[in-house]
Design an enzyme around this catalytic site. Structure first.
Site, PDB file in Angstrom:
ATOM      1  N   CYS A  76      -6.368 -15.483  18.872  1.00 17.29           N
ATOM      2  CA  CYS A  76      -5.387 -14.842  18.260  1.00 17.29           C
ATOM      3  C   CYS A  76      -4.066 -15.712  17.960  1.00 17.29           C
ATOM      4  CB  CYS A  76      -5.038 -13.797  19.109  1.00 17.29           C
ATOM      5  SG  CYS A  76      -6.422 -12.381  19.168  1.00 17.29           S
ATOM      6  N   CYS A  88     -10.541 -10.586  24.970  1.00 17.41           N
ATOM      7  CA  CYS A  88      -9.915 -10.321  23.987  1.00 17.41           C
ATOM      8  C   CYS A  88     -10.671  -9.498  22.921  1.00 17.41           C
ATOM      9  CB  CYS A  88      -9.462 -11.704  23.056  1.00 17.41           C
ATOM     10  SG  CYS A  88      -8.975 -11.320  21.427  1.00 17.41           S
ATOM     11  N   HIS A 130       0.859  -1.341   0.019  1.00 21.17           N
ATOM     12  CA  HIS A 130       0.018   0.180  -0.092  1.00 21.17           C
ATOM     13  C   HIS A 130       0.692   1.256  -0.101  1.00 21.17           C
ATOM     14  CE1 HIS A 130       0.721   0.486   4.181  1.00 21.17           C
ATOM     15  NE2 HIS A 130       0.270  -0.593   4.531  1.00 21.17           N
ATOM     16  N   LYS A 177      -6.824   7.751   9.149  1.00 23.42           N
ATOM     17  CA  LYS A 177      -5.677   6.497   9.053  1.00 23.42           C
ATOM     18  C   LYS A 177      -6.424   5.659   7.869  1.00 23.42           C
ATOM     19  CE  LYS A 177      -2.729   4.142  12.168  1.00 23.42           C
ATOM     20  NZ  LYS A 177      -2.398   3.029  11.520  1.00 23.42           N
ATOM     21  N   CYS A 218      -4.620 -16.091  24.087  1.00 28.64           N
ATOM     22  CA  CYS A 218      -5.630 -16.238  23.155  1.00 28.64           C
ATOM     23  C   CYS A 218      -5.642 -17.300  22.288  1.00 28.64           C
ATOM     24  CB  CYS A 218      -6.364 -14.589  22.869  1.00 28.64           C
ATOM     25  SG  CYS A 218      -7.664 -14.974  21.511  1.00 28.64           S
ATOM     26  N   LYS A 276      -7.858  -1.188   6.263  1.00 26.48           N
ATOM     27  CA  LYS A 276      -8.742  -1.937   5.474  1.00 26.48           C
ATOM     28  C   LYS A 276     -10.214  -1.809   5.586  1.00 26.48           C
ATOM     29  CE  LYS A 276      -6.769  -6.313   3.815  1.00 26.48           C
ATOM     30  NZ  LYS A 276      -6.080  -7.704   4.306  1.00 26.48           N
ATOM     31  N   HIS A 313     -11.880 -11.532  19.639  1.00 26.32           N
ATOM     32  CA  HIS A 313     -12.755 -12.694  20.146  1.00 26.32           C
ATOM     33  C   HIS A 313     -13.703 -12.661  21.278  1.00 26.32           C
ATOM     34  CE1 HIS A 313      -9.152 -13.952  17.803  1.00 26.32           C
ATOM     35  NE2 HIS A 313     -10.081 -14.439  17.124  1.00 26.32           N
ATOM     36  N   HIS A 322       4.143   1.574   2.350  1.00 25.40           N
ATOM     37  CA  HIS A 322       5.319   0.635   1.743  1.00 25.40           C
ATOM     38  C   HIS A 322       5.922   1.333   0.673  1.00 25.40           C
ATOM     39  CE1 HIS A 322       2.444  -2.850   2.903  1.00 25.40           C
ATOM     40  NE2 HIS A 322       3.515  -2.780   3.911  1.00 25.40           N
TER      41      HIS A 322
END
Ligand SMILES: [Zn+2]
Length: 650
Positions: A128, A142, A17, A294, A125, A297, A145, A20
């Site tokens: 994760c 978490c 993106h 910011k 977790c 996604k 989750h 990078h």
């Protein structure tokens, strides 16, 4: 002198993106700049491919990790040529050489007593597949989750990082340039003011197999950072390759601020434990916010380099990112900002300087570089400005102040444009006794273009190559590829021939801007009012004040002008009033395009847009028409003093 510049190796759990792209454009620009300074340069980038996030991403796509990392790594590798980024080496952490080096280093540090085995208790977790910190929990759960993590005890290997805390503090304090900009150095020192904990560097294979196996315990693989950071060494042939000897002592790492801690703390302490001297510098940059948010996604505002290049072109993207971001601080990305940089800095300022200078040399001197004669005070000032620009540029680029380096260059573009306006080559051309003076003015203007080609080469290699071709200079000619040899005045060879090139920077239309301009245009009820130019002469009907007020008369500054193909009468003008707009004016028989730039004129800003010879015209320039003994003349309106473009005329 030598330079070794690296980008981070990018984690292949996501596609390339803007972030990078920026880091890698900076590294490429810096390496080209250093080559321009005559240095030997090595530039490395690559991909980081181990860890549980990769396994997860591969599972989501229902492929084996190997196939997945090959795919994403190739995406990165294939993105860089689109941006004219040319690394000397692309490293992958799945390369067999890298794996061997990581294992040898682990063994060495283990043997010297800096890696030990211990039990670790933490909040794990299962969703994760990692330990969470207390801080990450939301109401004890978490956050991803919505379940409480389990407290589990696990045996792992630890790197004795704490042992090197004081040595690292001492090193940072005695080397002020070790971490720059200074705010990040301060951040690291503040972090180091608290006791440093040892670093867990292993994961049991029962949890993760996609990693580099510990050479001293095959039931474990290495934690990703201990694997990834070592790429900077393996890429240049550590421990005994000739490139390692040549480049390691000058290593400069370039990163975004999110990975400051691993690079400023883990990595130097690892190097200390390995007995390898520390890298020379760490350069840290901020984030790009897209439309002030910011990039993420989930918001769906991720900017892809490939799309950027398709929309705006590679030169514009390289220039924009380097010019817009103050290295170290966050910056804002928007298509409006790109279009405005393209149209103002590239098309108007630089593009016009190039096209009008070369057009005049073609027109007045058969496209041959003329020979400069005696210098006037104004010529000497131009040369002094060129020297000052070269000096500032060199300093700013070396210090990673790319935006300031480019600011300096564009100030010089302004000086060169002003030099042309003040010396009026079009007027000199009409007077044969001024032929030598015209030669000098054209030669000096061409020298400005050559120096600009030289300094822009690292930033916009594509555009610079085109400019060089236009000036009749071959790629690699020292006059445009060496700051030492080319950074002096008077190097163009009289008699050499210019070449015709395409328009360097076409103007971009910004759809949004047009929409906004439309909304600010005439209101509905005004739309049908006949546009009337007041005071046209005897017999004109008297106008009431309200009708006069319907006219939006404004001062506009001409920033670009070009003839319209197949039309003898029309010129296409780009004006600032204060927003930019295009106006087609029937003045080509009376004015040359190049002499109009910088002039302030009065326009009717709320005239209905019209298409003339295929060009969209938004307004009308006021001019006086006179008839002098059968000879028609047309003289543009002007003001007795300069004012801010866009000022109302009433
Ligand atoms: Zn979780």
């Amino acid at each position: 002198m030598t330079t070794y510049i690296t980008t981070p190796i990018y984690y292949v759990n996501a596609q390339p993106h803007l972030g990078h792209a920026y880091t890698t454009i900076v590294a490429d620009t810096y390496s080209r700049f250093k080559r321009l300074c005559g240095e030997k340069v090595r530039f490395q980038t690559g991909t980081d491919e181990h860890g549980d996030k990769i396994v997860k991403a591969a599972e989501e796509q229902q492929v084996q990790p190997r196939e997945y990392v090959d795919r994403i790594s190739n995406l990165f590798r294939n993105t860089w040529p689109l941006l004219q980024i040319e690394p000397d080496h692309f490293i992958r952490t799945t390369d067999t050489e890298h794996i061997a080096v990581v294992q040898s280093i682990l063994q060495k540090v283990h043997d010297s007593g800096d890696i030990y085995f211990d039990e670790y208790t933490g909040l794990y977790c299962r969703g994760c597949e990692r330990y969470l910190t207390e801080k990450e929990l939301v109401d004890g759960n978490c956050p991803d989750h919505q379940k409480p993590p389990e407290e589990i005890a696990e045996q792992n290997y630890f790197f004795r990082m704490s042992r090197y805390q004081q040595s690292l503090i001492d090193h940072i304090k005695s080397n002020p340039d070790f971490i720059t900009p200074e705010r990040y150095r301060n951040e690291v020192l503040s972090f180091l003011s608290e006791p440093l904990e040892d670093l867990c560097i292993s994961r049991p294979k029962s949890r993760l197999t996609w990693g580099i196996e510990l050479p001293f315990d095959d039931k474990f693989v290495t934690y990703v950072w201990f694997d990834a950071l070592i790429n900077y060494l393996t890429g240049i042939g550590y421990p005994d390759g000739p490139e390692f000897t040549a480049y390691w002592s000058v290593a400069e790492h370039l990163i975004a601020k999110d990975i400051l801690k691993p690079h400023a703390i883990y990595w130097p302490t690892m190097l200390m434990a390995m007995g390898v001297p520390l890298y020379k510098k760490l350069h840290v940059h901020g984030y790009w916010n897209v439309d002030d948010t910011k990039m993420s996604k989930s918001i769906g505002n991720v900017v892809r380099p490939k799309e950027l290049v398709m929309h705006y072109g590679v030169d514009t993207i390289r220039y924009f990112t380097l010019r817009e971001m103050s290295f170290g601080l966050d910056s804002s990305f928007s298509s409006e900002a790109i279009v405005s940089r393209q149209n103002a800095d590239l098309a108007n300022d630089l593009g016009n300087l190039f096209s009008r200078t070369t057009a005049m040399v073609r027109k007045y001197r058969q496209a041959k570089v003329p020979k400069a004669g005696e210098s006037t005070e104004g010529d000497r000032q131009l040369q002094a400005a060129a020297r000052a620009m070269l000096r500032d540029y060199r300093q700013q680029m070396a210090d990673f102040h790319f935006h300031r380096g480019l600011q300096t260059v564009w100030e010089f573009v302004g000086v060169a444009n002003k030099y042309i306006v003040e010396n009026e080559p079009w007027a000199l051309a009409k007077d044969s006794s001024q032929a030598a003076r015209l030669d000098t003015v054209l030669y000096n203007s061409l020298e400005c273009l050559r120096l600009l080609t030289l300094v822009l080469q690292p930033v916009m290699p594509g555009a610079a190559a085109k400019m060089a071709a236009g000036l009749g200079l071959a790629t690699g000619d020292e006059r445009i590829s060496s700051l030492a040899k080319g950074g002096v005045w008077n190097l163009l060879t009289p008699g050499s021939e210019l070449q015709t090139i395409d328009n360097l920077f076409p103007r971009l239309d910004d759809n949004k801007k047009e929409k906004d301009a439309g909304a600010a245009g005439p209101k509905k009820e005004e739309k049908d009012a006949a546009p009337v130019i007041a005071g046209a002469g005897a017999g004109a009907d008297l106008l009431d004040f309200a009708s006069f007020q319907q006219l939006d008369l404004r001062v506009a500054e001409i920033v670009a002008a070009e003839p319209i193909k197949k039309s003898k009468k029309l010129l296409k003008l780009t004006v600032k009033a204060p927003e930019e707009r295009t106006i087609v004016a029937g003045i080509a028989e009376f004015y040359q395009a190049e002499q109009l730039i910088g002039k302030q004129v009065i326009i009717v800003a709320n005239l209905k847009p019209a298409k003339l010879m295929g060009v969209h015209s938004q307004g009308m320039v006021l001019a006086a028409k006179s008839d002098e003994g059968g000879q028609e003349r047309l003289v543009l309106s002007s003001l007795s003093d300069r004012v801010v473009p866009g000022s109302k005329v009433a």
